[in-house]
Every structure is written in C-alpha cells, then in structure tokens.
Write a protein that holds these residues in place. Structure first.
Motif, PDB file in Angstrom:
ATOM      1  N   LEU A 162     -12.774  15.704 -32.801  1.00  0.00           N
ATOM      2  CA  LEU A 162     -13.633  16.013 -34.671  1.00  0.00           C
ATOM      3  C   LEU A 162     -14.146  14.476 -34.866  1.00  0.00           C
ATOM      4  CD1 LEU A 162     -10.364  16.349 -36.193  1.00  0.00           C
ATOM      5  CD2 LEU A 162     -12.282  18.196 -35.587  1.00  0.00           C
ATOM      6  N   PHE A 163     -13.399  13.409 -34.576  1.00  0.00           N
ATOM      7  CA  PHE A 163     -15.292  12.223 -34.435  1.00  0.00           C
ATOM      8  C   PHE A 163     -16.201  12.218 -33.682  1.00  0.00           C
ATOM      9  CE2 PHE A 163     -11.249   9.004 -35.933  1.00  0.00           C
ATOM     10  CZ  PHE A 163     -12.040   9.452 -37.845  1.00  0.00           C
ATOM     11  N   ALA A 164     -16.446  12.643 -32.782  1.00  0.00           N
ATOM     12  CA  ALA A 164     -17.016  12.862 -31.808  1.00  0.00           C
ATOM     13  C   ALA A 164     -17.540  14.049 -32.268  1.00  0.00           C
ATOM     14  CB  ALA A 164     -16.851  12.925 -30.412  1.00  0.00           C
ATOM     15  N   GLY A 165     -17.636  14.755 -32.610  1.00  0.00           N
ATOM     16  CA  GLY A 165     -18.255  16.429 -33.258  1.00  0.00           C
ATOM     17  C   GLY A 165     -18.886  15.925 -34.549  1.00  0.00           C
ATOM     18  N   VAL A 168     -22.272  13.377 -33.260  1.00  0.00           N
ATOM     19  CA  VAL A 168     -23.206  13.730 -33.825  1.00  0.00           C
ATOM     20  C   VAL A 168     -24.568  14.783 -33.940  1.00  0.00           C
ATOM     21  CG1 VAL A 168     -24.477  16.026 -31.833  1.00  0.00           C
ATOM     22  CG2 VAL A 168     -22.089  15.110 -31.669  1.00  0.00           C
ATOM     23  N   SER A 169     -24.299  14.459 -34.863  1.00  0.00           N
ATOM     24  CA  SER A 169     -25.250  14.651 -36.113  1.00  0.00           C
ATOM     25  C   SER A 169     -26.290  13.790 -36.273  1.00  0.00           C
ATOM     26  CB  SER A 169     -25.032  15.998 -37.241  1.00  0.00           C
ATOM     27  OG  SER A 169     -24.156  14.569 -38.486  1.00  0.00           O
ATOM     28  N   ALA A 170     -25.285  11.904 -36.929  1.00  0.00           N
ATOM     29  CA  ALA A 170     -26.105  10.501 -36.845  1.00  0.00           C
ATOM     30  C   ALA A 170     -26.737  10.587 -36.143  1.00  0.00           C
ATOM     31  CB  ALA A 170     -24.937   9.939 -37.080  1.00  0.00           C
ATOM     32  N   ALA A 171     -25.577  10.458 -34.366  1.00  0.00           N
ATOM     33  CA  ALA A 171     -26.654   9.954 -33.667  1.00  0.00           C
ATOM     34  C   ALA A 171     -27.641  11.205 -33.139  1.00  0.00           C
ATOM     35  CB  ALA A 171     -25.129  10.879 -31.789  1.00  0.00           C
ATOM     36  N   TRP A 172     -28.190  12.702 -33.420  1.00  0.00           N
ATOM     37  CA  TRP A 172     -29.300  12.565 -33.411  1.00  0.00           C
ATOM     38  C   TRP A 172     -30.438  12.242 -34.189  1.00  0.00           C
ATOM     39  CZ3 TRP A 172     -32.500  15.171 -30.126  1.00  0.00           C
ATOM     40  CH2 TRP A 172     -33.375  16.322 -30.518  1.00  0.00           C
ATOM     41  N   GLN A 173     -30.209  12.141 -35.292  1.00  0.00           N
ATOM     42  CA  GLN A 173     -30.892  11.132 -36.532  1.00  0.00           C
ATOM     43  C   GLN A 173     -31.445  10.208 -35.650  1.00  0.00           C
ATOM     44  OE1 GLN A 173     -28.824  10.827 -40.290  1.00  0.00           O
ATOM     45  NE2 GLN A 173     -29.541  13.584 -40.411  1.00  0.00           N
ATOM     46  N   PHE A 174     -30.415   9.187 -35.176  1.00  0.00           N
ATOM     47  CA  PHE A 174     -30.389   8.144 -34.776  1.00  0.00           C
ATOM     48  C   PHE A 174     -31.594   8.379 -33.531  1.00  0.00           C
ATOM     49  CE2 PHE A 174     -29.425   4.294 -31.468  1.00  0.00           C
ATOM     50  CZ  PHE A 174     -29.412   3.839 -32.233  1.00  0.00           C
ATOM     51  N   THR A 175     -31.369   9.299 -32.462  1.00  0.00           N
ATOM     52  CA  THR A 175     -32.483   9.383 -31.660  1.00  0.00           C
ATOM     53  C   THR A 175     -33.737  10.133 -32.122  1.00  0.00           C
ATOM     54  OG1 THR A 175     -30.238  10.633 -29.784  1.00  0.00           O
ATOM     55  CG2 THR A 175     -32.585  11.365 -29.909  1.00  0.00           C
ATOM     56  N   ALA A 228     -30.936   8.087 -26.884  1.00  0.00           N
ATOM     57  CA  ALA A 228     -30.426   9.763 -26.674  1.00  0.00           C
ATOM     58  C   ALA A 228     -28.516   8.615 -26.070  1.00  0.00           C
ATOM     59  CB  ALA A 228     -31.376  10.406 -26.168  1.00  0.00           C
ATOM     60  N   THR A 229     -28.481   8.137 -25.472  1.00  0.00           N
ATOM     61  CA  THR A 229     -27.196   7.411 -25.098  1.00  0.00           C
ATOM     62  C   THR A 229     -26.700   7.774 -26.215  1.00  0.00           C
ATOM     63  OG1 THR A 229     -27.157   5.391 -25.797  1.00  0.00           O
ATOM     64  CG2 THR A 229     -28.419   5.774 -23.488  1.00  0.00           C
ATOM     65  N   MET A 230     -26.215   7.695 -27.205  1.00  0.00           N
ATOM     66  CA  MET A 230     -25.495   7.780 -28.271  1.00  0.00           C
ATOM     67  C   MET A 230     -25.047   9.391 -28.490  1.00  0.00           C
ATOM     68  SD  MET A 230     -24.295   5.078 -29.766  1.00  0.00           S
ATOM     69  CE  MET A 230     -24.723   4.843 -27.657  1.00  0.00           C
ATOM     70  N   MET A 231     -26.418  10.115 -28.550  1.00  0.00           N
ATOM     71  CA  MET A 231     -25.928  12.097 -28.049  1.00  0.00           C
ATOM     72  C   MET A 231     -25.398  12.158 -26.713  1.00  0.00           C
ATOM     73  SD  MET A 231     -26.999  13.375 -30.928  1.00  0.00           S
ATOM     74  CE  MET A 231     -27.064  14.762 -29.322  1.00  0.00           C
ATOM     75  N   VAL A 232     -25.480  11.318 -25.511  1.00  0.00           N
ATOM     76  CA  VAL A 232     -25.120  11.711 -24.128  1.00  0.00           C
ATOM     77  C   VAL A 232     -23.247  11.113 -24.554  1.00  0.00           C
ATOM     78  CG1 VAL A 232     -24.730  11.060 -22.118  1.00  0.00           C
ATOM     79  CG2 VAL A 232     -27.245  11.285 -23.000  1.00  0.00           C
ATOM     80  N   LEU A 233     -23.348  10.448 -24.986  1.00  0.00           N
ATOM     81  CA  LEU A 233     -21.674   9.654 -25.332  1.00  0.00           C
ATOM     82  C   LEU A 233     -21.054   9.993 -26.053  1.00  0.00           C
ATOM     83  CD1 LEU A 233     -19.394   7.249 -25.645  1.00  0.00           C
ATOM     84  CD2 LEU A 233     -20.425   6.497 -27.935  1.00  0.00           C
ATOM     85  N   PHE A 234     -21.286  10.844 -26.988  1.00  0.00           N
ATOM     86  CA  PHE A 234     -20.659  11.930 -28.325  1.00  0.00           C
ATOM     87  C   PHE A 234     -19.875  13.157 -27.532  1.00  0.00           C
ATOM     88  CE2 PHE A 234     -22.201   8.718 -30.958  1.00  0.00           C
ATOM     89  CZ  PHE A 234     -20.679   7.928 -31.397  1.00  0.00           C
ATOM     90  N   VAL A 235     -21.670  13.107 -27.074  1.00  0.00           N
ATOM     91  CA  VAL A 235     -20.562  15.045 -26.549  1.00  0.00           C
ATOM     92  C   VAL A 235     -20.422  15.041 -25.309  1.00  0.00           C
ATOM     93  CG1 VAL A 235     -22.481  16.880 -24.949  1.00  0.00           C
ATOM     94  CG2 VAL A 235     -23.226  15.881 -27.571  1.00  0.00           C
ATOM     95  N   THR A 236     -20.658  13.783 -24.489  1.00  0.00           N
ATOM     96  CA  THR A 236     -19.514  14.287 -23.414  1.00  0.00           C
ATOM     97  C   THR A 236     -18.348  13.452 -23.508  1.00  0.00           C
ATOM     98  OG1 THR A 236     -20.258  11.652 -22.878  1.00  0.00           O
ATOM     99  CG2 THR A 236     -20.999  13.205 -21.345  1.00  0.00           C
TER     100      THR A 236
END
Length: 166
Positions: free
Chosen positions: A97-100, A103-110, A130-138
C-alpha cells in the motif's frame, strides 16, 4: 508468475552489479588521479553518488525477498500461534500500500528532474530521480509477491534461505 519475478530479480542483480562496477571504476579513477595527477576529475564524486543511489533503489526489493532488510524477528517470532504469520502478512500488505501510494509522488519527482541537470556531469536529473520510481515499484512488486505466496501457502513470509535464494 514466479518465473517473471525470478527474471526481474536477475535483472535487478545484474544492474546492481553494473552500478557497483561503475562505482568501483569511478572511485579507482578518483584515487589514481588524486595520487598521481595534478588534478582529479570532479565528476567522479557525482557519479559515485548516482551509483550508490541506484544500488539502493534496485536492491530494496531484492533485499525484501531475501530477508536482507532489517526485521523485527525477536518480537514477531516470540508471539504465539499464527500471530507471527499474520504480522508478516500485514507488514507485506502495508508495504504494498505504501509503495503504491508513493509511486505517483515519485513520478512527479522524476518529472521535475527533466528540467534540472547534474552540476558536474551535465546529465538530466530525471535519470537519477527515476530511482524513486524503481525503488517503489520493485519494493511494491516484491511485497505483493510475498502476499501472494503467503496466501497461497507457497511461503510463510519468512525470508528465503540462502540455498533457495540462488
């Protein structure tokens, strides 16, 4: 589904190795330049930081799967009956849930990084962000896999033993 996750794990491990080798080469170049040359390249320090961030982002999900993350086993495993299993399942669900959510905040950051560049390398910062996207998605995917395996009885939520990890 397990084959896909094994493939993703292999890809993450390969990318971690590549980032580690690049980090090592960068540090060796920096040490060599500071020892034997008049000036050392400034960009090696920035590249080293980028590599460390990628290693952490790629390794978070893998370490969740293998149990290399910090666990509170002393508390969980001392509880009676099915409570340890329930706590492991709950923590995996909360992680998903937290990772999900992040993800949108990480996308904005990217996206913000597309308008910025790294000072010494001149690279667009969205490649680093983009590492934040990678982190939360994986991390979310591996936690989801843990939930799936626990609910289907394939795993009890404990970290994989070293022999199964390989």
């Amino acid at each position: 589904m397990t084959k896909a996750f094994n493939g993703l794990e292999g890809l993450c491990r390969l990318l971690i190795l590549a980032a580690f080798l690049l980090l090592s080469a960068s540090v060796l170049l920096q040490v060599f330049a500071r020892t034997f040359l008049a000036t050392a390249p400034v960009w090696t320090e920035e590249l080293t930081r980028f590599c460390l961030i990628y290693i952490a982002a790629l390794g978070a999900g893998v370490s969740l799967r293998t149990g290399d993350m910090v666990n509170v086993d002393l508390l969980c495993e001392s509880l009676p009956g099915r409570l340890p299993w329930l706590l492991r399942l709950t923590s995996a669900i909360v992680t998903v849930l937290f990772a999900g959510l992040l993800v949108s905040a990480a996308w904005q950051f990217t996206q913000v990084g597309a308008r910025q560049t790294a000072p010494s390398l001149g690279w667009r910062m969205d490649f680093l962000h983009a590492t934040m996207m990678v982190l939360f998605v994986t991390l979310g995917l591996w936690a989801l896999m843990r939930v799936y395996e626990m609910l289907t009885g394939r795993n009890d939520g404990r970290p994989l033993p070293v022999s199964e990890e390989l």
